[in-house]
Design an enzyme around this catalytic site. Structure first.
Site, PDB file in Angstrom:
ATOM      1  N   TYR A   1      -1.889  -8.916  15.947  1.00  0.00           N
ATOM      2  CA  TYR A   1      -2.031  -7.972  15.134  1.00  0.00           C
ATOM      3  C   TYR A   1      -3.066  -6.999  15.116  1.00  0.00           C
ATOM      4  O   TYR A   1      -2.724  -5.549  15.272  1.00  0.00           O
ATOM      5  CB  TYR A   1      -2.250  -8.748  13.784  1.00  0.00           C
ATOM      6  CG  TYR A   1      -2.246  -7.625  12.798  1.00  0.00           C
ATOM      7  CD1 TYR A   1      -1.301  -6.852  12.302  1.00  0.00           C
ATOM      8  CD2 TYR A   1      -3.667  -7.628  12.101  1.00  0.00           C
ATOM      9  CE1 TYR A   1      -1.600  -5.680  11.286  1.00  0.00           C
ATOM     10  CE2 TYR A   1      -4.025  -6.577  11.052  1.00  0.00           C
ATOM     11  CZ  TYR A   1      -2.887  -6.053  10.541  1.00  0.00           C
ATOM     12  OH  TYR A   1      -3.057  -4.732   9.931  1.00  0.00           O
TER      13      TYR A   1
ATOM     14  N   ASN B   1       7.815  -4.456  16.803  1.00  0.00           N
ATOM     15  CA  ASN B   1       7.840  -3.659  15.685  1.00  0.00           C
ATOM     16  C   ASN B   1       6.978  -2.642  15.463  1.00  0.00           C
ATOM     17  O   ASN B   1       7.114  -1.592  15.141  1.00  0.00           O
ATOM     18  CB  ASN B   1       7.887  -4.659  14.424  1.00  0.00           C
ATOM     19  CG  ASN B   1       8.121  -3.882  13.325  1.00  0.00           C
ATOM     20  OD1 ASN B   1       9.152  -3.463  12.942  1.00  0.00           O
ATOM     21  ND2 ASN B   1       7.134  -3.420  12.378  1.00  0.00           N
TER      22      ASN B   1
ATOM     23  N   ILE C   1       0.800  -1.339  -0.064  1.00  0.00           N
ATOM     24  CA  ILE C   1      -0.058  -0.058  -0.042  1.00  0.00           C
ATOM     25  C   ILE C   1       0.886   1.251  -0.053  1.00  0.00           C
ATOM     26  O   ILE C   1       0.568   2.357  -0.512  1.00  0.00           O
ATOM     27  CB  ILE C   1      -1.000   0.017   1.257  1.00  0.00           C
ATOM     28  CG1 ILE C   1      -1.724  -1.352   1.169  1.00  0.00           C
ATOM     29  CG2 ILE C   1      -1.956   1.080   1.215  1.00  0.00           C
ATOM     30  CD1 ILE C   1      -2.800  -1.506   2.327  1.00  0.00           C
TER      31      ILE C   1
ATOM     32  N   GLY D   1       9.187  -4.943   2.258  1.00  0.00           N
ATOM     33  CA  GLY D   1       9.141  -4.132   1.051  1.00  0.00           C
ATOM     34  C   GLY D   1      10.142  -4.705  -0.075  1.00  0.00           C
ATOM     35  O   GLY D   1      11.089  -5.411   0.223  1.00  0.00           O
TER      36      GLY D   1
ATOM     37  N   ALA E   1       4.537   1.072   7.959  1.00  0.00           N
ATOM     38  CA  ALA E   1       5.539   0.053   8.320  1.00  0.00           C
ATOM     39  C   ALA E   1       5.250  -0.762   9.612  1.00  0.00           C
ATOM     40  O   ALA E   1       5.261  -0.242  10.659  1.00  0.00           O
ATOM     41  CB  ALA E   1       6.727   0.669   8.653  1.00  0.00           C
TER      42      ALA E   1
ATOM     43  N   PHE F   1     -10.257  -1.993   5.221  1.00  0.00           N
ATOM     44  CA  PHE F   1     -10.740  -3.467   4.896  1.00  0.00           C
ATOM     45  C   PHE F   1      -9.767  -4.257   3.901  1.00  0.00           C
ATOM     46  O   PHE F   1      -8.679  -4.271   4.221  1.00  0.00           O
ATOM     47  CB  PHE F   1     -12.284  -3.563   4.518  1.00  0.00           C
ATOM     48  CG  PHE F   1     -13.184  -2.987   5.714  1.00  0.00           C
ATOM     49  CD1 PHE F   1     -13.063  -1.639   6.370  1.00  0.00           C
ATOM     50  CD2 PHE F   1     -14.146  -3.810   6.411  1.00  0.00           C
ATOM     51  CE1 PHE F   1     -13.762  -1.418   7.641  1.00  0.00           C
ATOM     52  CE2 PHE F   1     -14.759  -3.577   7.452  1.00  0.00           C
ATOM     53  CZ  PHE F   1     -14.756  -2.404   8.125  1.00  0.00           C
ATOM     54  N   ASN F   2     -10.259  -5.059   3.035  1.00  0.00           N
ATOM     55  CA  ASN F   2      -9.313  -5.873   2.331  1.00  0.00           C
ATOM     56  C   ASN F   2      -8.713  -5.080   1.099  1.00  0.00           C
ATOM     57  O   ASN F   2      -9.549  -4.839   0.185  1.00  0.00           O
ATOM     58  CB  ASN F   2     -10.100  -7.154   1.887  1.00  0.00           C
ATOM     59  CG  ASN F   2     -10.285  -8.216   3.047  1.00  0.00           C
ATOM     60  OD1 ASN F   2     -10.929  -7.531   4.122  1.00  0.00           O
ATOM     61  ND2 ASN F   2     -10.113  -9.245   2.822  1.00  0.00           N
TER      62      ASN F   2
ATOM     63  N   ASP G   1      11.992   2.817   4.321  1.00  0.00           N
ATOM     64  CA  ASP G   1      11.557   1.215   4.563  1.00  0.00           C
ATOM     65  C   ASP G   1      12.771   0.518   5.094  1.00  0.00           C
ATOM     66  O   ASP G   1      14.200   0.739   4.740  1.00  0.00           O
ATOM     67  CB  ASP G   1      11.030   0.647   3.150  1.00  0.00           C
ATOM     68  CG  ASP G   1      10.134  -0.210   3.380  1.00  0.00           C
ATOM     69  OD1 ASP G   1       8.912  -0.248   2.907  1.00  0.00           O
ATOM     70  OD2 ASP G   1      10.504  -1.376   3.845  1.00  0.00           O
TER      71      ASP G   1
ATOM     72  N   THR H   1      -6.693  -0.855  10.755  1.00  0.00           N
ATOM     73  CA  THR H   1      -7.397  -2.013  10.182  1.00  0.00           C
ATOM     74  C   THR H   1      -8.855  -2.254  10.795  1.00  0.00           C
ATOM     75  O   THR H   1      -9.015  -2.075  11.831  1.00  0.00           O
ATOM     76  CB  THR H   1      -6.484  -3.464  10.463  1.00  0.00           C
ATOM     77  OG1 THR H   1      -7.083  -4.265   9.947  1.00  0.00           O
ATOM     78  CG2 THR H   1      -5.917  -3.380  11.637  1.00  0.00           C
TER      79      THR H   1
HETATM   80  N1  UDP Z   1      -9.369 -17.185   1.959  1.00  0.00           N
HETATM   81  C1  UDP Z   1      -9.658 -18.666   1.370  1.00  0.00           C
HETATM   82  N2  UDP Z   1      -8.534 -19.291   0.897  1.00  0.00           N
HETATM   83  C2  UDP Z   1      -7.322 -18.708   0.833  1.00  0.00           C
HETATM   84  C3  UDP Z   1      -7.289 -17.443   1.290  1.00  0.00           C
HETATM   85  C4  UDP Z   1      -8.243 -16.841   1.906  1.00  0.00           C
HETATM   86  O1  UDP Z   1     -10.866 -19.060   1.292  1.00  0.00           O
HETATM   87  O2  UDP Z   1      -6.519 -19.417   0.369  1.00  0.00           O
HETATM   88  C5  UDP Z   1     -10.842 -16.457   2.408  1.00  0.00           C
HETATM   89  C6  UDP Z   1     -10.568 -16.216   3.907  1.00  0.00           C
HETATM   90  O3  UDP Z   1     -11.200 -17.209   4.620  1.00  0.00           O
HETATM   91  C7  UDP Z   1     -11.221 -14.843   3.950  1.00  0.00           C
HETATM   92  C8  UDP Z   1     -11.050 -14.369   2.588  1.00  0.00           C
HETATM   93  O4  UDP Z   1     -10.732 -15.378   1.646  1.00  0.00           O
HETATM   94  O5  UDP Z   1     -12.725 -15.334   4.035  1.00  0.00           O
HETATM   95  C9  UDP Z   1     -10.148 -13.056   2.486  1.00  0.00           C
HETATM   96  O6  UDP Z   1      -8.979 -13.706   3.214  1.00  0.00           O
HETATM   97  P1  UDP Z   1      -7.533 -12.792   3.118  1.00  0.00           P
HETATM   98  O7  UDP Z   1      -6.572 -13.619   3.750  1.00  0.00           O
HETATM   99  O8  UDP Z   1      -7.445 -12.357   1.710  1.00  0.00           O
HETATM  100  O9  UDP Z   1      -8.007 -11.387   3.917  1.00  0.00           O
HETATM  101  P2  UDP Z   1      -8.484 -11.322   5.312  1.00  0.00           P
HETATM  102  O10 UDP Z   1      -9.970 -10.942   5.308  1.00  0.00           O
HETATM  103  O11 UDP Z   1      -8.044 -12.412   6.311  1.00  0.00           O
HETATM  104  O12 UDP Z   1      -7.784 -10.172   5.990  1.00  0.00           O
END
Ligand code: UDP
Length: 323
Positions: free
Chosen positions: A141, A92, A13, A37, A74, A169-170, A32, A117
């Site tokens: 975390y 860290n 990011i 990275g 970081a 989020f993701n 960094d 997060t």
């Molecule tokens: N997931 C999965 N298989 C994988 C990796 C992730 O089914 O090999 C699912 C995981 O259970 C979650 C979603 O994908 O529901 C996103 O997971 P990721 O690890 O990308 O991000 P998170 O939501 O854990 O931060």
């Protein structure tokens, strides 16, 4: 021109934010330790190699550079590893940030935008998740990030720190240029693993559970394009004089694991080998953001609202990776 220090600017990011800032008239540079990275991710900008745990190096960077604001990415961010090795995460992420704040104070820099997060919320009590949702992280975390949020509140009161912590989020996707993208080792995130399975670089994708109480039995997440995150960081820097606090960053759309796989198959035109596996510990069924505060405070709106468009950028990167 404002000079912005991007701490963790060689990471996923951070490197996208660094590029975005420079394209929008900021004199941004990266710091960094290159533990996660990649130096190739720092495009056409200064990269200073330094570790947050080495305060003397940080002091030197601030002495040698005029810094108007810091954006701080970081951190270690693997949930599973944080459970096995919490010391690494607290040291860290928390002590590293305390060092950074000390050095900022010594050098009269009081503006910081921080990567927080949605993991600070823990298991959701309701969705979409707004910023008032109780915070109860279920892993070290998330706990480190929440601890840092508390530190900011106290430092604001005592020392006049101006902070915005963005609760992502993701994060997903890659810059349209194809020059930078996601590159974790080991990779644990869904979208790159799906794309690598499609390319034959992995045997398959394991769906962690298809018996959740969701539309198709798989987990729902809110995938947000990395350049939409980058833009929000720039807007946050610009708002620090007026606003301090915590803001969610998500698209507000909940996408299932199966929908990700289907979209990746459409984008690539190939099939994804898939197996159903056991649930992964600590995965909530549904996580998605109420993102109205980001719009209200930052004037931010996601540009990438369709998962296919996000995956297209990830596919462009994954098939032509530079690092
Ligand atoms: N997931 C999965 N298989 C994988 C990796 C992730 O089914 O090999 C699912 C995981 O259970 C979650 C979603 O994908 O529901 C996103 O997971 P990721 O690890 O990308 O991000 P998170 O939501 O854990 O931060």
């Amino acid at each position: 021109m404002e000079r912005i220090m991007v701490m963790g600017g060689a990471g996923y990011i951070g490197s996208h934010t660094l590029k975005y800032l420079r394209e929008h008239g900021y004199d941004a540079f990266a710091v960094d330790n290159l533990s996660c990275g990649h130096k190739e991710a720092v495009l056409d900008a200064d990269l200073i190699k330094a570790d947050l745990l080495d305060k003397d190096s940080l002091e030197e960077i601030f002495k040698n550079n005029k810094v108007d604001a810091v954006i701080h990415f970081a951190a270690y961010s693997l949930v599973g590893e944080s459970v096995e090795n919490p010391a690494k995460y607290y040291r860290n992420n928390v002590i590293g940030t305390l060092n950074l704040l000390d050095v900022m104070r010594n050098n009269n820099v009081n503006k910081i935008v921080f990567s927080s997060t949605c993991a600070t919320y823990g298991n959701p009590q309701y969705t979409p998740i707004d910023e008032k949702h109780p915070q109860s992280p279920i892993n070290p975390y998330g706990q480190t990030k929440l601890t840092i949020e508390k530190i900011f509140q106290d430092y604001q009161k005592a020392y006049g720190l101006k902070y915005i912590a963005l609760r992502y989020f993701n994060a997903a996707g890659a810059d349209e240029s194809g020059l930078i993208g996601e590159s974790h080792n080991p990779e644990s995130h869904l979208i790159p693993i799906v794309l690598q399975a499609i390319m034959g670089k992995r045997e398959n994708i394991k769906i962690y559970g298809d018996d959740y109480d969701t539309k198709d039995g798989t987990c729902l997440r809110d995938y947000i394009h990395v350049n939409d995150l980058a833009k929000a960081h720039m807007l946050a820097v610009e708002k620090l004089d007026e606003y301090q606090g915590f803001i969610n960053l998500g698209t507000g759309v909940a996408t299932s694991v199966k929908e990700i796989i289907k979209a990746a198959e459409e984008v690539s035109g190939k099939e994804c080998p898939t197996v159903i596996a056991a649930r992964r510990t600590g995965d909530p069924a549904v996580l998605y953001a109420d993102n109205r505060l980001a719009e209200k405070v930052l004037g931010w709106k996601a540009k990438y609202t369709k998962i296919e468009d996000i995956i297209r950028t990830a596919w462009n990167w994954e098939t032509n990776r530079r690092f």
